[in-house]
Design a protein around this motif. Structure first.
Motif, PDB file in Angstrom:
ATOM      1  N   ALA A 227      10.210 -76.514 -54.177  1.00 47.71           N
ATOM      2  CA  ALA A 227      11.340 -77.116 -54.915  1.00 47.71           C
ATOM      3  C   ALA A 227      11.014 -78.476 -55.556  1.00 47.71           C
ATOM      4  O   ALA A 227      11.416 -78.729 -56.697  1.00 47.71           O
ATOM      5  CB  ALA A 227      12.559 -77.223 -54.007  1.00 47.71           C
ATOM      6  N   VAL A 233      14.353 -73.843 -60.790  1.00 46.35           N
ATOM      7  CA  VAL A 233      14.410 -72.908 -59.653  1.00 46.35           C
ATOM      8  C   VAL A 233      15.228 -71.715 -60.139  1.00 46.35           C
ATOM      9  O   VAL A 233      16.404 -71.860 -60.489  1.00 46.35           O
ATOM     10  CB  VAL A 233      15.083 -73.541 -58.416  1.00 46.35           C
ATOM     11  N   TYR A 234      14.584 -70.543 -60.228  1.00 43.80           N
ATOM     12  CA  TYR A 234      15.254 -69.329 -60.712  1.00 43.80           C
ATOM     13  C   TYR A 234      15.450 -68.405 -59.514  1.00 43.80           C
ATOM     14  O   TYR A 234      14.523 -67.761 -59.044  1.00 43.80           O
ATOM     15  CB  TYR A 234      14.388 -68.661 -61.791  1.00 43.80           C
ATOM     16  N   GLN A 235      16.670 -68.396 -59.028  1.00 43.94           N
ATOM     17  CA  GLN A 235      16.987 -67.613 -57.829  1.00 43.94           C
ATOM     18  C   GLN A 235      17.435 -66.204 -58.219  1.00 43.94           C
ATOM     19  O   GLN A 235      18.013 -66.014 -59.307  1.00 43.94           O
ATOM     20  CB  GLN A 235      18.106 -68.339 -57.051  1.00 43.94           C
ATOM     21  N   VAL A 255      18.960 -71.196 -51.831  1.00 40.93           N
ATOM     22  CA  VAL A 255      19.156 -72.482 -52.523  1.00 40.93           C
ATOM     23  C   VAL A 255      20.424 -73.106 -51.945  1.00 40.93           C
ATOM     24  O   VAL A 255      21.525 -72.572 -52.108  1.00 40.93           O
ATOM     25  CB  VAL A 255      19.279 -72.297 -54.057  1.00 40.93           C
ATOM     26  N   ILE A 269      18.817 -75.255 -61.947  1.00 39.57           N
ATOM     27  CA  ILE A 269      18.891 -74.073 -61.077  1.00 39.57           C
ATOM     28  C   ILE A 269      19.500 -72.938 -61.892  1.00 39.57           C
ATOM     29  O   ILE A 269      20.590 -73.095 -62.461  1.00 39.57           O
ATOM     30  CB  ILE A 269      19.771 -74.349 -59.848  1.00 39.57           C
ATOM     31  N   HIS A 271      20.186 -68.496 -62.213  1.00 33.32           N
ATOM     32  CA  HIS A 271      20.371 -67.243 -61.487  1.00 33.32           C
ATOM     33  C   HIS A 271      20.941 -66.255 -62.503  1.00 33.32           C
ATOM     34  O   HIS A 271      21.874 -66.612 -63.230  1.00 33.32           O
ATOM     35  CB  HIS A 271      21.361 -67.452 -60.324  1.00 33.32           C
ATOM     36  N   ILE A 279      22.599 -68.445 -53.153  1.00 33.55           N
ATOM     37  CA  ILE A 279      22.872 -69.837 -53.546  1.00 33.55           C
ATOM     38  C   ILE A 279      24.204 -70.190 -52.898  1.00 33.55           C
ATOM     39  O   ILE A 279      25.212 -69.520 -53.148  1.00 33.55           O
ATOM     40  CB  ILE A 279      23.008 -70.029 -55.067  1.00 33.55           C
ATOM     41  N   ALA A 289      22.967 -77.234 -61.666  1.00 32.55           N
ATOM     42  CA  ALA A 289      23.287 -75.802 -61.596  1.00 32.55           C
ATOM     43  C   ALA A 289      23.815 -75.331 -62.948  1.00 32.55           C
ATOM     44  O   ALA A 289      24.841 -75.819 -63.421  1.00 32.55           O
ATOM     45  CB  ALA A 289      24.339 -75.558 -60.518  1.00 32.55           C
TER      46      ALA A 289
END
Ligand code: CP
Length: 315
Positions: A227, A233-235, A255, A269, A271, A279, A289
């Motif tokens: 992180a 950060v691609y969740q 996350v 972030i 998604h 998340i 986000a």
């Protein structure tokens, strides 16, 4: 190539889009679409007809394509998100027969999400009407999601070269991370950190492609270590409908506040959604986000741009 992409007018794979096309033509067009959206639409695609034929459920992809058509003045003449049940697919009709029949009605574009193999590729082989892949299985691509993810990142950073991105979760079955990896392979100095338990690692086909395109990548199991290093950060969620389980005993894949505290202040972030529990909701209000805001908006502008390009290329 310029204003058109490889395989035009069908959209089947993320690899179809060149860097020049993305930066010089597609990005400005999505910005034009944003202006049209803010002006509540136009009549550019008046008289054009879209069919959205989904064999799997969808909220974002189907709705944003249909809203995109509406904002551009076109029509959605038929739409289903469960073609397995609400079409003659339920009686065993093949995809080829279905596409041949739909073609006789002369729509202008078919948007398809298929539940086996690369349905859009099969459809494009028999269709005289442009086919857009809205997500498929085996090996799994979601090219329009990759385009919108690419736009979201570009808008945030101003470039893709040198990007450091963590892709987290179900990398084996998650088609969005597969397509995004293919797209990022077009840029320089990109580093991808794959973070997943051993049972959901990124497929070897994508890894081979990344090696061929000199994209550096690592594979690990603890997002806490990754992180602090990344711009994005691609969740992703576990594709439980395909039998995937993310076993949290094998590492750190969620996350949450711990990850927020470790991330850089200028990182984001993402998604593709839907989000389940990977998340935590406390993350939603963090300014980093973007999965419920800018990423969603990019989806609409991206799909408006694709429809405009395919259905009215000269206007
Ligand atoms: N990201 C995405 O494909 O979402 P839907 O399944 O809701 O379309």
């Amino acid at each position: 190539m310029g204003t058109k992409f490889e395989g035009f007018p069908n959209v089947i794979y993320a690899q179809q889009f060149s860097r020049i096309f993305l930066e010089k033509y597609f990005l400005p067009l999505t910005d034009e679409m944003q202006v049209l959206f803010e002006n509540r639409g136009c009549e550019l695609l008046r008289g054009k007809r879209m069919i959205s034929f989904f064999y799997q459920p969808s909220t974002r992809t189907r709705m944003s394509f249909e809203m995109a058509m509406d904002y551009l003045g076109g029509k959605v003449v038929f739409s289903t998100e469960n073609a397995r049940e609400f079409s003659s697919g339920a009686k065993g009709e093949t995809l080829m027969d279905t596409i041949n029949v739909i073609n006789r009605y002369r729509p202008d574009v078919i948007v398809i999400r298929y539940d086996h193999k690369i349905g859009a590729e099969l459809a494009a082989k028999v269709s005289h009407v442009p086919i857009i892949n809205a997500g498929d299985r085996k090996p799994g691509q979601h090219p329009t999601q990759a385009l919108l993810d690419w736009r979201t990142i570009f808008k945030h950073r101003g470039e893709i070269d040198g990007l450091k991105i963590a892709m987290v979760g179900d990398l084996d079955k998650g088609r969005t991370v597969r397509s995004l990896s293919y797209l990022l392979g077009k840029f320089k100095g990109v580093k991808i950190y794959f973070v997943s338990p051993p049972n959901t690692r990124m497929g070897s086909d994508v890894k081979r492609y990344l090696r061929r395109h000199n994209v550096e990548f690592t594979e690990s199991t603890d997002l806490r270590k990754i992180a602090p290093l990344v711009d994005v950060v691609y969740q992703t969620r576990a594709q439980t409908e395909c039998g995937t389980i993310i076993n949290r005993k094998h590492g750190y894949f969620i996350v949450d506040k711990t990850i927020l505290d470790l991330m850089r202040t200028d990182a984001i972030i993402m998604h593709p959604l839907p989000r389940v529990d990977e998340i935590t909701v406390e993350v939603d209000s963090d300014p980093r986000a973007v999965y419920l805001t800018k990423q969603i908006d990019s989806g609409l502008f991206t799909r408006m741009a694709l429809l405009k390009m395919i259905l009215s290329p000269k206007s």
